[in-house]
Design an enzyme around this catalytic site. Structure first.
Site, PDB file in Angstrom:
ATOM      1  N   GLU A 247       0.899  -1.167   0.000  1.00 31.35           N
ATOM      2  CA  GLU A 247       0.000   0.000   0.000  1.00 31.35           C
ATOM      3  C   GLU A 247       0.931   1.210   0.000  1.00 31.35           C
ATOM      4  O   GLU A 247       1.566   1.519   1.007  1.00 31.35           O
ATOM      5  CB  GLU A 247      -0.895  -0.072   1.234  1.00 31.35           C
ATOM      6  CG  GLU A 247      -2.138   0.765   1.127  1.00 31.35           C
ATOM      7  CD  GLU A 247      -1.963   2.090   1.801  1.00 31.35           C
ATOM      8  OE1 GLU A 247      -1.569   3.046   1.083  1.00 31.35           O
ATOM      9  OE2 GLU A 247      -2.200   2.180   3.006  1.00 31.35           O
ATOM     10  N   CYS A 281      -1.621   8.840   2.755  1.00 28.27           N
ATOM     11  CA  CYS A 281      -1.413   8.566   1.330  1.00 28.27           C
ATOM     12  C   CYS A 281      -2.686   8.785   0.518  1.00 28.27           C
ATOM     13  O   CYS A 281      -2.631   8.810  -0.704  1.00 28.27           O
ATOM     14  CB  CYS A 281      -0.798   7.201   1.103  1.00 28.27           C
ATOM     15  SG  CYS A 281      -1.565   5.947   2.050  1.00 28.27           S
TER      16      CYS A 281
HETATM   17  C1  SIN Z   1      -2.498   5.726   4.850  1.00 28.73           C
HETATM   18  O1  SIN Z   1      -2.314   6.918   4.758  1.00 28.73           O
HETATM   19  O2  SIN Z   1      -1.582   4.928   4.586  1.00 28.73           O
HETATM   20  C2  SIN Z   1      -3.803   5.102   5.263  1.00 28.73           C
HETATM   21  C3  SIN Z   1      -4.890   6.036   5.500  1.00 28.73           C
HETATM   22  C4  SIN Z   1      -6.199   5.366   5.896  1.00 28.73           C
HETATM   23  O3  SIN Z   1      -6.296   4.153   6.126  1.00 28.73           O
HETATM   24  O4  SIN Z   1      -7.190   6.073   5.964  1.00 28.73           O
END
Ligand code: SIN
Length: 475
Positions: A247, A281
């Site tokens: 991810e 992200c």
């Molecule tokens: C992330 O920023 O990696 C995950 C954000 C989320 O699960 O909302």
């Protein structure tokens, strides 16, 4: 907090002379020193997880579900302490940390429930004397490598699903925010996880990462973090052909069409942009506004930015610090790059006086596609604002990136909504909403934003192997 925190290997807390310091990003003060694992301890954690897998994988789904339900309850009961630790080591506002604990706990509850629903399939066989079916089995030892931006939720999303599937886990939390993960480790032991099923090691990401990603006893790597590190892990884990879920980074477009409810769109944008000071992200990274409403929208947005309170996460502020000097430097570099190419600052544009790791919420207009703020993930409280004139232009510009994680758009026109859904090359979409994070979301992206999905109805899938059986009963 328990003073014996260090490494959790084979059900024991170990302390080493070699430590890493953990700092509060708000004021740079040291919070704690955490033991780091040497190569031998890293290998011991793999051996322990490997041994534990032999029995954990044979337990009933019901049993695993019960333990996870206890862990869910303990996590909820520890909301105050967990939230405080999250704010202390990540800097995010305390209210956001509380939301993160709820979000993180929801993955544990969901995995406990999904453990009971794991299933195989029996087919109508093409041959009369044969039964054909497949079963699902836990994949083996899992390594979970988690980031600093959600010190609890990214741990629980991976770890609880792996444990529910019958896998054992070695968690390597970010060296910037290991304390939340260690507190969670304490809860996991209290919930009754047998020794070796859940191990936590800290330390030099390069050294540990290399051992974990090349060892043949490790069957799965699940990573959340940068695309750059994801590519390295992919390369290292190819020597043993490990199953890998990634991810990675994003460059989320956030589009506002002229028919949208502008006040709602602004609030949705603020929610998507300023969660964790822009350090997620799925944070809005490029704001697209239809030409007809551009000037009106910009005025409203600047006023809204003026209301944002920047400061200490423990003092009821909206925007906390960035995680490190490196992060501040990157933001500054993106702003300077935009200015050198004709960008115009509408508000903000510089480091905030609040503290060393703070940057002012910033809007930049006169943006072109050559600028880093257009093509790169900024991971901070800055946003480029770009005009568009048609659905086609918006789709083309939004897709003009190697990333494909999250995208958002605001409009009331249903005929447009379907077209945009189909044509955006992104794994997750928010329509008239800046919030997409839930245990129901198959979280993950297209293109260089990663491989696979986590959470959702499919949450156990990354941790399961499929075994097909063709069984002749003419023996
Ligand atoms: C992330 O920023 O990696 C995950 C954000 C989320 O699960 O909302």
């Amino acid at each position: 907090m328990n003073k014996n925190f260090g490494l959790l290997i084979d059900g024991k807390w170990l302390k080493n002379k070699k430590t890493i310091n953990v700092y509060n990003p708000f004021d740079g003060k040291k919070i704690s020193a955490v033991s780091i694992a040497d190569s031998k301890q890293t290998i011991n954690s793999i051996k322990s997880a490997h041994l534990a897998f032999q029995s954990w994988s044979k337990t009933s789904a019901k049993y695993r579900s019960e333990i996870l339900k206890k862990l869910f309850k303990l996590t909820k009961e520890s909301k105050d302490i967990l939230s405080e630790i999250i704010t202390l080591e990540s800097g995010k506002p305390l209210e956001e940390s509380k939301v993160e604990v709820e979000y993180g706990a929801s993955f544990i509850e969901w995995a406990a429930e999904q453990a009971l629903r794991s299933e195989g399939k029996l087919f109508e066989s093409p041959e009369n004397d044969k039964k054909m079916f497949y079963i699902k089995q836990p994949i083996g030892v899992v390594v979970a490598i988690t980031p600093w931006n959600f010190p609890l939720a990214m741990v629980t999303r991976k770890v609880s699903a792996a444990i529910a599937a019958g896998c054992s886990v070695i968690l390597k939390p970010s060296e910037l925010t290991p304390l939340t993960a260690l507190k969670f480790g304490e809860l996991a032991i209290k919930a009754g996880l047998p020794k070796g099923v859940f191990n936590i090691i800290n330390g030099n990401p390069k050294l540990i990462g290399e051992i974990l990603s090349t060892n043949s006893m490790v069957k799965k790597i699940t990573f959340t973090g940068s695309t750059e590190v994801g590519k390295l892990l992919m390369k290292d884990s190819s020597s043993t052909v490990k199953n890998i879920s990634l991810e990675l980074g994003g460059n989320a477009p956030f589009a506002i069409f002229s028919d949208a409810n502008l006040d709602k769109a602004i609030e949705g944008f603020i929610a998507a942009k300023f969660r964790n000071a822009g350090q997620t992200c799925i944070s809005a990274n490029r704001l697209f506004v239809e030409k007809k409403i551009f000037n009106k929208f910009v005025k409203k947005l600047v006023l809204r930015f003026k209301k944002l309170k920047v400061g200490n996460g423990f003092e009821n502020n909206d925007v906390g610090p960035l995680i490190s000097e490196k992060a501040i430097k990157k933001i500054k570099n993106h702003v300077d790059d935009a200015l050198s190419k004709g960008g115009k600052i509408l508000i903000g544009g510089k480091k905030s006086k609040v503290g060393k790791l703070f940057f002012e919420p910033t809007i930049i207009s006169n943006v072109n596609t050559k600028m880093k703020i257009f093509s790169k993930e900024n991971f901070g409280p800055i946003i480029p604002i770009i005009k568009f004139e048609s659905d086609e232009e918006l789709i083309r510009l939004a897709n003009q990136t190697e990333y494909g994680l999250a995208a958002y758009f605001y409009t009331k026109k249903t005929s447009r909504i379907w077209k945009v859904i189909e044509n955006l090359d992104y794994g997750m979409l928010g329509i008239n909403s800046g919030k997409i994070s839930t245990y129901l979301n198959p979280f993950g992206g297209f293109k260089e934003s990663g491989l696979g999905r986590e959470g959702s109805l499919q949450c156990l899938e990354p941790f399961l192997e499929t075994k097909f059986v063709s069984w002749s009963y003419n023996d």
